[in-house]
Enzyme design. Sequence first.
Site, PDB file in Angstrom:
ATOM      1  N   HIS A 108       3.386   3.147  -2.412  1.00 13.16           N
ATOM      2  CA  HIS A 108       3.200   2.834  -3.835  1.00 13.16           C
ATOM      3  C   HIS A 108       1.792   2.310  -4.122  1.00 13.16           C
ATOM      4  CE1 HIS A 108       4.308  -1.469  -2.851  1.00 13.16           C
ATOM      5  NE2 HIS A 108       3.412  -1.705  -3.801  1.00 13.16           N
ATOM      6  N   ASP A 139       8.364   3.973   1.735  1.00 10.85           N
ATOM      7  CA  ASP A 139       7.247   3.305   1.073  1.00 10.85           C
ATOM      8  C   ASP A 139       6.118   2.986   2.050  1.00 10.85           C
ATOM      9  OD1 ASP A 139       5.663   2.328  -0.887  1.00 10.85           O
ATOM     10  OD2 ASP A 139       6.890   0.580  -1.380  1.00 10.85           O
ATOM     11  N   SER A 222       0.576  -6.844  -1.300  1.00  7.94           N
ATOM     12  CA  SER A 222       1.325  -5.604  -1.131  1.00  7.94           C
ATOM     13  C   SER A 222       0.515  -4.581  -0.345  1.00  7.94           C
ATOM     14  CB  SER A 222       1.685  -5.043  -2.511  1.00  7.94           C
ATOM     15  OG  SER A 222       2.533  -3.935  -2.388  1.00  7.94           O
TER      16      SER A 222
END
Length: 370
Positions: A108, A139, A222
């Site tokens: 992502h 992911d 992230s």
Amino acid sequence: MDASLPSRRRRRPAYRVPPPLTAALCAVALAAGCSPAGTAQVAAQRPARAAHSAQPAPLTQRSGNDLQTAYETVIRNVLPSVVQIEAGNSLGSGVVYDGQGHIVTNAHVIGSGRTFTVTVANSEQPLRAELVSSFPEQDLAVIKLDTIPRGLKAAAFGDTAKVAVGQIVLAMGSPLGLSSSVTQGIVSAVGRTVSEGAAGGGTGATIANMVQTSAAINPGNSGGALVNLDSEVIGIPTLAATDPELGNGTAPGIGFAIPVSMVRTVADQIIKHGRVVDSGRAALGITGRTVVGPDFQPAGVAVVTARKGGAAADAGIRAGDIITAVGGTRVTTIASLSEVLAADKPGQRVKVTFTRGGGTRTAEATLGEM
């Protein structure tokens, strides 16, 4: 899932990837030295290059009273391996996987991009990188630097089997400022199965065996590194929980990282084959949608298509059937179906319960691979 939050009504939490940190927002933070709500803090200036140091002594050999020194040592050892990735108008993080310039990150983070700008700790100039392959189902993605800078330092990756509840961990983002890109916490739980929403930039993946941590997970973390005090990466920070009672605001202290075992599995296959050839993830071979019952509550997964040769089709399940249970576990939504399958393995035989024409049926299906 068992990751519910305590409340008067004990509502089920939601999960989302942190919103992308836009380049424009980052520029504002750099100029003002501020930390906008929902974003990672960004230092007002680029830090001095971190010196490479020898690997620290094992945690068991360190003084229990010297925790600060342990933190500083971990940061010196690992932060040079954490990079900033610019993908279009958004910024994320990644971890140097090897000395050949491969970088692992979240799918992502890179989105649909093919080329990226990467800033590494030991280079003053941004570097160009290209996508090797992305695996949105987990992911994860791998990109590769066009030019390998001198002294590029690969991170050390740990052992998922040694991750235990209570371990102290640090979450690291891109190295724009040491103090503002490192957070600390503990491993709060292991073995969580969590689904991330497709809305807001997520891939919609359901990921098993995730590491839950109290270390803050935000746009600066992230795709970066969740690290133990032996300077080993034990996960890739990916998700933050949201609490419905807070208007789906981020629930403090509940973040999730993809376990290092899955990171290695995916990254090694992408580097060797250019793609994932053996996901180890079970699948029914259908596309479906959530349906509601007479009470307007989720009641199952309607089969839109059943791929020829897939597990569902071979078991006699066809378009229009509504799956309500797999292996004795109730299925009400696409997310719950994904969670059930995340715990199974390809080749495993399971009983699938479904409705057709108002009647309930069961079939034995041999699960395929995602």
